[in-house]
Design a protein around this motif. Structure first.
Motif, PDB file in Angstrom:
ATOM      1  N   HIS A  13       0.818  -1.209   0.000  1.00 31.40           N
ATOM      2  CA  HIS A  13       0.000   0.000   0.000  1.00 31.40           C
ATOM      3  C   HIS A  13       0.851   1.257   0.000  1.00 31.40           C
ATOM      4  O   HIS A  13       0.424   2.303  -0.485  1.00 31.40           O
ATOM      5  CB  HIS A  13      -0.921  -0.016   1.222  1.00 31.40           C
ATOM      6  CG  HIS A  13      -2.139   0.830   1.080  1.00 31.40           C
ATOM      7  ND1 HIS A  13      -2.505   1.759   2.019  1.00 31.40           N
ATOM      8  CD2 HIS A  13      -3.078   0.889   0.106  1.00 31.40           C
ATOM      9  CE1 HIS A  13      -3.624   2.355   1.640  1.00 31.40           C
ATOM     10  NE2 HIS A  13      -3.991   1.851   0.486  1.00 31.40           N
ATOM     11  N   ALA A  14       2.058   1.169   0.566  1.00 29.96           N
ATOM     12  CA  ALA A  14       2.941   2.330   0.660  1.00 29.96           C
ATOM     13  C   ALA A  14       4.381   1.863   0.820  1.00 29.96           C
ATOM     14  O   ALA A  14       4.643   0.771   1.325  1.00 29.96           O
ATOM     15  CB  ALA A  14       2.536   3.230   1.829  1.00 29.96           C
ATOM     16  N   VAL A  15       5.301   2.704   0.390  1.00 33.06           N
ATOM     17  CA  VAL A  15       6.734   2.501   0.630  1.00 33.06           C
ATOM     18  C   VAL A  15       7.156   3.466   1.726  1.00 33.06           C
ATOM     19  O   VAL A  15       6.862   4.669   1.648  1.00 33.06           O
ATOM     20  CB  VAL A  15       7.548   2.746  -0.659  1.00 33.06           C
ATOM     21  CG1 VAL A  15       9.034   2.891  -0.339  1.00 33.06           C
ATOM     22  CG2 VAL A  15       7.338   1.603  -1.638  1.00 33.06           C
ATOM     23  N   LYS A  16       7.814   2.940   2.752  1.00 33.32           N
ATOM     24  CA  LYS A  16       8.268   3.755   3.864  1.00 33.32           C
ATOM     25  C   LYS A  16       9.788   3.784   3.896  1.00 33.32           C
ATOM     26  O   LYS A  16      10.430   2.784   3.553  1.00 33.32           O
ATOM     27  CB  LYS A  16       7.755   3.200   5.204  1.00 33.32           C
ATOM     28  CG  LYS A  16       6.276   3.464   5.462  1.00 33.32           C
ATOM     29  CD  LYS A  16       5.357   2.514   4.749  1.00 33.32           C
ATOM     30  CE  LYS A  16       5.418   1.117   5.315  1.00 33.32           C
ATOM     31  NZ  LYS A  16       4.469   0.197   4.633  1.00 33.32           N
ATOM     32  N   GLY A  17      10.351   4.901   4.299  1.00 28.45           N
ATOM     33  CA  GLY A  17      11.797   5.016   4.385  1.00 28.45           C
ATOM     34  C   GLY A  17      12.211   5.764   5.632  1.00 28.45           C
ATOM     35  O   GLY A  17      11.502   6.662   6.099  1.00 28.45           O
ATOM     36  N   THR A  32      12.230  10.802   7.910  1.00 30.56           N
ATOM     37  CA  THR A  32      11.368   9.656   7.590  1.00 30.56           C
ATOM     38  C   THR A  32      10.329  10.115   6.579  1.00 30.56           C
ATOM     39  O   THR A  32       9.988  11.298   6.518  1.00 30.56           O
ATOM     40  CB  THR A  32      10.644   9.101   8.830  1.00 30.56           C
ATOM     41  OG1 THR A  32       9.754  10.105   9.362  1.00 30.56           O
ATOM     42  CG2 THR A  32      11.636   8.688   9.910  1.00 30.56           C
ATOM     43  N   ALA A  33       9.835   9.181   5.776  1.00 32.14           N
ATOM     44  CA  ALA A  33       8.842   9.543   4.770  1.00 32.14           C
ATOM     45  C   ALA A  33       8.048   8.312   4.357  1.00 32.14           C
ATOM     46  O   ALA A  33       8.490   7.180   4.542  1.00 32.14           O
ATOM     47  CB  ALA A  33       9.505  10.186   3.552  1.00 32.14           C
ATOM     48  N   ARG A  34       6.901   8.580   3.765  1.00 27.28           N
ATOM     49  CA  ARG A  34       5.997   7.519   3.309  1.00 27.28           C
ATOM     50  C   ARG A  34       5.375   7.977   2.001  1.00 27.28           C
ATOM     51  O   ARG A  34       4.864   9.098   1.907  1.00 27.28           O
ATOM     52  CB  ARG A  34       4.921   7.279   4.366  1.00 27.28           C
ATOM     53  CG  ARG A  34       3.882   6.220   4.034  1.00 27.28           C
ATOM     54  CD  ARG A  34       2.884   6.142   5.203  1.00 27.28           C
ATOM     55  NE  ARG A  34       1.973   5.029   5.101  1.00 27.28           N
ATOM     56  CZ  ARG A  34       0.848   5.056   4.421  1.00 27.28           C
ATOM     57  NH1 ARG A  34       0.489   6.149   3.774  1.00 27.28           N
ATOM     58  NH2 ARG A  34       0.059   3.983   4.391  1.00 27.28           N
ATOM     59  N   VAL A  35       5.424   7.115   0.985  1.00 24.07           N
ATOM     60  CA  VAL A  35       4.831   7.432  -0.319  1.00 24.07           C
ATOM     61  C   VAL A  35       3.885   6.300  -0.697  1.00 24.07           C
ATOM     62  O   VAL A  35       4.260   5.123  -0.624  1.00 24.07           O
ATOM     63  CB  VAL A  35       5.930   7.587  -1.394  1.00 24.07           C
ATOM     64  CG1 VAL A  35       5.316   7.674  -2.791  1.00 24.07           C
ATOM     65  CG2 VAL A  35       6.760   8.832  -1.130  1.00 24.07           C
ATOM     66  N   PRO A  36       2.647   6.616  -1.102  1.00 19.67           N
ATOM     67  CA  PRO A  36       1.713   5.548  -1.476  1.00 19.67           C
ATOM     68  C   PRO A  36       2.142   4.828  -2.737  1.00 19.67           C
ATOM     69  O   PRO A  36       2.764   5.420  -3.634  1.00 19.67           O
ATOM     70  CB  PRO A  36       0.380   6.287  -1.674  1.00 19.67           C
ATOM     71  CG  PRO A  36       0.772   7.704  -1.960  1.00 19.67           C
ATOM     72  CD  PRO A  36       2.042   7.957  -1.204  1.00 19.67           C
ATOM     73  N   VAL A  37       1.813   3.547  -2.797  1.00 20.04           N
ATOM     74  CA  VAL A  37       2.038   2.748  -3.998  1.00 20.04           C
ATOM     75  C   VAL A  37       0.799   2.866  -4.882  1.00 20.04           C
ATOM     76  O   VAL A  37      -0.336   2.765  -4.394  1.00 20.04           O
ATOM     77  CB  VAL A  37       2.304   1.272  -3.631  1.00 20.04           C
ATOM     78  CG1 VAL A  37       2.357   0.402  -4.884  1.00 20.04           C
ATOM     79  CG2 VAL A  37       3.601   1.160  -2.843  1.00 20.04           C
ATOM     80  N   GLN A  38       1.001   3.079  -6.155  1.00 18.19           N
ATOM     81  CA  GLN A  38      -0.114   3.207  -7.094  1.00 18.19           C
ATOM     82  C   GLN A  38      -1.004   1.968  -7.016  1.00 18.19           C
ATOM     83  O   GLN A  38      -0.529   0.835  -6.966  1.00 18.19           O
ATOM     84  CB  GLN A  38       0.418   3.380  -8.513  1.00 18.19           C
ATOM     85  CG  GLN A  38      -0.654   3.472  -9.584  1.00 18.19           C
ATOM     86  CD  GLN A  38      -0.057   3.494 -10.982  1.00 18.19           C
ATOM     87  OE1 GLN A  38       1.159   3.568 -11.158  1.00 18.19           O
ATOM     88  NE2 GLN A  38      -0.917   3.401 -11.984  1.00 18.19           N
ATOM     89  N   ALA A  39      -2.299   2.191  -7.013  1.00 16.29           N
ATOM     90  CA  ALA A  39      -3.245   1.085  -6.945  1.00 16.29           C
ATOM     91  C   ALA A  39      -3.163   0.229  -8.202  1.00 16.29           C
ATOM     92  O   ALA A  39      -2.838   0.706  -9.292  1.00 16.29           O
ATOM     93  CB  ALA A  39      -4.664   1.621  -6.767  1.00 16.29           C
ATOM     94  N   ALA A  40      -3.481  -1.047  -8.032  1.00 18.32           N
ATOM     95  CA  ALA A  40      -3.454  -1.977  -9.159  1.00 18.32           C
ATOM     96  C   ALA A  40      -4.587  -1.651 -10.130  1.00 18.32           C
ATOM     97  O   ALA A  40      -5.690  -1.285  -9.726  1.00 18.32           O
ATOM     98  CB  ALA A  40      -3.585  -3.403  -8.657  1.00 18.32           C
ATOM     99  N   THR A  41      -4.307  -1.790 -11.413  1.00 20.77           N
ATOM    100  CA  THR A  41      -5.306  -1.611 -12.456  1.00 20.77           C
ATOM    101  C   THR A  41      -5.220  -2.783 -13.420  1.00 20.77           C
ATOM    102  O   THR A  41      -4.160  -3.408 -13.565  1.00 20.77           O
ATOM    103  CB  THR A  41      -5.080  -0.297 -13.225  1.00 20.77           C
ATOM    104  OG1 THR A  41      -3.752  -0.294 -13.776  1.00 20.77           O
ATOM    105  CG2 THR A  41      -5.251   0.907 -12.314  1.00 20.77           C
ATOM    106  N   GLU A  42      -6.315  -3.086 -14.053  1.00 15.63           N
ATOM    107  CA  GLU A  42      -6.337  -4.198 -15.002  1.00 15.63           C
ATOM    108  C   GLU A  42      -5.385  -3.922 -16.160  1.00 15.63           C
ATOM    109  O   GLU A  42      -5.465  -2.877 -16.816  1.00 15.63           O
ATOM    110  CB  GLU A  42      -7.761  -4.404 -15.523  1.00 15.63           C
ATOM    111  CG  GLU A  42      -7.906  -5.642 -16.396  1.00 15.63           C
ATOM    112  CD  GLU A  42      -9.347  -5.900 -16.795  1.00 15.63           C
ATOM    113  OE1 GLU A  42      -9.562  -6.808 -17.629  1.00 15.63           O
ATOM    114  OE2 GLU A  42     -10.244  -5.206 -16.286  1.00 15.63           O
TER     115      GLU A  42
END
Length: 293
Positions: A13-17, A32-42
Motif C-alpha cells: 500500500h505504501a513505501v516507507k523510508g 522519515t517519509a511515506r509514499v503511497p504505492v499506485q493502486a493496481a489496475t487491469e
C-alpha cells in the motif's frame, strides 16, 4: 565521517523510508517519509514495478542521497524455517546447516538464496532461524530497485529486522524488576500488520527467538467488512482504519475478520514456547496499518 543509510519497507500500500546518519558512536534519525504505492489496475504494471516507482518518487521528493540502502524483502515470498541442531559449536553449525535447509525446501539449494541466524541455545542444542527466497524473485527485486536508482547493500527478511531495533536501543526496553537467579528473560512481541502481510517477531535479550511473515492485513479486513456490510472495499478500508468514531457495525464485524490473525499468532507463540519454554511476554508492540485500530 558519518555514513548516511536508508532503510526501506516496500509495502503493498505504501513505501516507507527512514534515513539515518551512522557513526562509530551510534546513529541519528535524519528524516522519515511515506509514499503511497499506485493502486493496481487491469493490465497495469505489477506490484513490484509500482513499488519501485514509489521508491523513485520517495527519493526525488525528499532529495535523499544515501551512501547505503537496506531493504526488507516485500511480501511473504521469503519463507522462514526454524531448525534445531544437536550442538552449539558455530563451526559445526556452518558446516551442517546447508544440508538441513535443503531437506526443508521444495527446491534445489542452488536455486535459492538463504541465510540463518541463531535463535536460542538450550540443552546442548541450537535453534536457528533460516530465511529462504528463490533467486529469481530476489533478482527481480534487485533489478526493480536498480531501475529506481537504488542498489541495496542488503535485503533482509522482515521478522528478524525488528530484533535489531531492540538490540541497538532504537526501541527502548522497559525497566523490569531484577530477575531471580535462573529466571527466563522476558520477551517483547512485535506484530506489524500491513496492508497485505503481517510480520511477527519475538525478541528476548535483543535477539529474535521467533519470526515469520504471513499473508494477512488491512486489505483482508476490508474484504470481510465489505462483504458483511455491503460497502465497497475502499469504503470498508477507510472505515476500518479511521481514527474517527466507527460505524458500530464495523466494530461488530472486526472480531470475525481478525480471527485468522489471532489463529496465526497463537500458532506462532505456541511453537515458540515449545522451544523456548515458559518465557513471559512483558510487552506487546503493535505497528503497521492496524495500529490505528
Amino acid at each position: 565521517m558519518a555514513q548516511r543509510n536508508l532503510g526501506l519497507d516496500l509495502g503493498a500500500h505504501a513505501v516507507k523510508g527512514v534515513l539515518l546518519d551512522s557513526t562509530y558512536r551510534g546513529y541519528a534519525v535524519v528524516d522519515t517519509a511515506r509514499v503511497p504505492v499506485q493502486a493496481a489496475t487491469e493490465g497495469g504494471p505489477p506490484l513490484l514495478a509500482r513499488q519501485a516507482e514509489a521508491v523513485r518518487a520517495l527519493l526525488a521528493e525528499r532529495g535523499w542521497r544515501p551512501d547505503a540502502v537496506i531493504t526488507a524483502f516485500p511480501g511473504s515470498a521469503a519463507s522462514s524455517h526454524v531448525l534445531t541442531l544437536p550442538f552449539t559449536d558455530p563451526r559445526r553449525i556452518e558446516q551442517t546447516v546447508g544440508f538441513e535447509v535443503e531437506g526443508q525446501i521444495p527446491f534445489d539449494l542452488e536455486d535459492v538464496a538463504w541465510d540463518w541466524q541463531p535463535l536460542h541455545a538450550h540443552d546442548g542444542k541450537t535453534d536457528l532461524h533460516v530465511a529462504v527466497v528463490r533467486k529469481e524473485e530476489l533478482a527481480a527485486l534487485v533489478a526493480a530497485l536498480g531501475d529506481a536508482g537504488v542498489d541495496p547493500r542488503a535485503v533482509v527478511p522482515a521478522g528478524p529486522a525488528y530484533a535489531a531495533l531492540f538490540a541497538t536501543g532504537a526501541v527502548a526496553g522497559e525497566e523490569a524488576p531484577p530477575a531471580e537467579p535462573g529466571a527466563l528473560v522476558p520477551a517483547d512481541l512485535v506484530l506489524d500488520v500491513g496492508h497485505e502481510r503481517t510480520s511477527v517477531c519475538v525478541v528476548a535479550g535483543g535477539l529474535a527467538e521467533a519470526a515469520r511473515t504471513f499473508p494477512f492485513g488491512a486489505a483482508h479486513l476490508a474484504r470481510v467488512v465489505s462483504r458483511d456490510l455491503g460497502l465497497s472495499e475502499a469504503d470498508a478500508l477507510a472505515a476500518v482504519v479511521s481514527r474517527d468514531a466507527r460505524d458500530p457495525r464495523v466494530d461488530e464485524a472486526l472480531p470475525r475478520a481478525l480471527a485468522p490473525l489471532v489463529r496465526e499468532l497463537r500458532a506462532t507463540l505456541r511453537a515458540w514456547r515449545a522451544r523456548a519454554g515458559a518465557r513471559p511476554v512483558r510487552r506487546f508492540v503493535l505497528c503497521g496499518e492496524l495500529a490505528r485500530l
